[in-house]
Design a protein around this motif. Structure first.
Motif, short mmCIF file in Angstrom:
data_model
loop_
_atom_site.label_atom_id
_atom_site.label_comp_id
_atom_site.label_asym_id
_atom_site.label_seq_id
_atom_site.Cartn_x
_atom_site.Cartn_y
_atom_site.Cartn_z
N ARG A 172 0.81 -1.22 0.00
CA ARG A 172 0.00 0.00 0.00
C ARG A 172 0.85 1.28 0.00
NH1 ARG A 172 -2.34 -3.08 3.95
NH2 ARG A 172 -1.91 -1.53 5.58
N GLY A 173 2.00 1.25 -0.66
CA GLY A 173 2.81 2.45 -0.81
C GLY A 173 3.65 2.82 0.40
N LYS A 174 3.65 1.99 1.42
CA LYS A 174 4.40 2.31 2.65
C LYS A 174 5.90 2.42 2.40
CE LYS A 174 1.09 0.21 5.81
NZ LYS A 174 0.87 -0.87 6.79
N ALA A 175 6.46 1.49 1.65
CA ALA A 175 7.90 1.53 1.38
C ALA A 175 8.26 2.74 0.52
CB ALA A 175 8.37 0.23 0.72
N ASN A 176 7.42 3.06 -0.46
CA ASN A 176 7.68 4.24 -1.29
C ASN A 176 7.69 5.50 -0.45
OD1 ASN A 176 7.93 2.85 -3.71
ND2 ASN A 176 5.76 2.99 -4.17
N GLN A 177 6.74 5.62 0.47
CA GLN A 177 6.69 6.80 1.33
C GLN A 177 7.91 6.86 2.24
OE1 GLN A 177 4.40 9.34 0.98
NE2 GLN A 177 5.97 10.33 2.20
N VAL A 230 10.57 15.26 -3.57
CA VAL A 230 11.01 13.92 -3.98
C VAL A 230 9.79 13.15 -4.48
CG1 VAL A 230 12.13 11.78 -3.24
CG2 VAL A 230 12.77 13.96 -2.18
N ARG A 231 9.90 12.60 -5.69
CA ARG A 231 8.79 11.79 -6.19
C ARG A 231 9.32 10.60 -6.97
NH1 ARG A 231 6.18 13.38 -11.53
NH2 ARG A 231 7.82 14.53 -12.58
N VAL A 232 8.58 9.51 -6.89
CA VAL A 232 8.92 8.28 -7.60
C VAL A 232 8.39 8.42 -9.02
CG1 VAL A 232 8.64 5.78 -7.69
CG2 VAL A 232 8.85 6.93 -5.47
N LEU A 233 9.30 8.36 -9.99
CA LEU A 233 8.90 8.45 -11.39
C LEU A 233 8.58 7.08 -11.98
CD1 LEU A 233 11.53 10.96 -12.84
CD2 LEU A 233 9.17 11.43 -12.18
N ARG A 234 9.35 6.09 -11.54
CA ARG A 234 9.21 4.75 -12.12
C ARG A 234 9.54 3.71 -11.05
NH1 ARG A 234 12.84 4.94 -16.47
NH2 ARG A 234 14.45 4.06 -15.16
N LYS A 257 13.88 1.65 -8.58
CA LYS A 257 13.07 2.85 -8.73
C LYS A 257 13.89 3.96 -9.37
CE LYS A 257 10.45 1.82 -4.57
NZ LYS A 257 9.40 1.13 -5.27
N LEU A 258 13.19 4.90 -9.96
CA LEU A 258 13.78 6.13 -10.45
C LEU A 258 13.04 7.25 -9.74
CD1 LEU A 258 15.73 7.58 -12.40
CD2 LEU A 258 13.84 7.67 -14.03
N VAL A 259 13.79 8.09 -9.03
CA VAL A 259 13.17 9.21 -8.33
C VAL A 259 13.70 10.52 -8.90
CG1 VAL A 259 12.78 7.95 -6.18
CG2 VAL A 259 14.90 9.21 -6.48
N GLU A 260 12.89 11.54 -8.76
CA GLU A 260 13.28 12.88 -9.18
C GLU A 260 13.26 13.77 -7.95
OE1 GLU A 260 12.21 15.50 -12.92
OE2 GLU A 260 10.50 15.34 -11.55
N ILE A 261 14.31 14.58 -7.81
CA ILE A 261 14.42 15.52 -6.70
C ILE A 261 14.38 16.92 -7.28
CG2 ILE A 261 15.78 16.30 -4.74
CD1 ILE A 261 16.50 12.90 -6.10
N SER A 262 13.31 17.64 -7.01
CA SER A 262 13.16 19.00 -7.51
C SER A 262 13.97 19.96 -6.65
CB SER A 262 11.69 19.43 -7.47
OG SER A 262 10.93 18.59 -8.29
N GLY A 263 14.54 20.97 -7.30
CA GLY A 263 15.28 21.99 -6.59
C GLY A 263 16.76 21.70 -6.46
#
Length: 98
Positions: free
Chosen positions: A37-42, A59-63, A70-76
């Motif tokens: 239920r997305g716990k590990a992603n959070q 921080v968001r998971v893109l893939r 996983k591929l994450v993007e960090i804004s800023g």
């Protein structure tokens, strides 16, 4: 707005939340949360936000939402800023692109 992308290899249900090093071009992270239920992603988002000193919303998971890879993007942050903020405990950083 600038942003950086980071490949991750995630180990859920670990004994502690930590950035543990590099596996090829992927940063290895461990989180105590279960992959349900997305716990590990959070938990990954929370850990990276803390380690990189950015807001959780940056921080968001893109893939790979349901994968250990996983591929994450960090804004800023740009690539140089990302490298500066990764802790020395992660060992040698992959070579910067030319």
């Amino acid at each position: 707005m600038r942003s950086a992308r980071l490949a991750l290899k995630v180990s859920p249900k670990a004994s502690r939340n930590a950035v543990t090093g590099w596996r090829g071009d992927s940063l290895k992270v461990s989180v105590t949360a279960a992959p349900e239920r997305g716990k590990a992603n959070q938990a990954v988002i929370d850990l990276l936000a803390e380690v990189l000193a950015v807001p959780r919303g940056a921080v968001r998971v893109l893939r790979g939402e349901s994968s250990q890879d996983k591929l994450v993007e960090i804004s800023g942050l740009d690539e140089a800023g990302l490298r500066e903020r990764l802790p020395p405990a992660t060992g040698l950083l992959p070579a910067a692109p030319d």
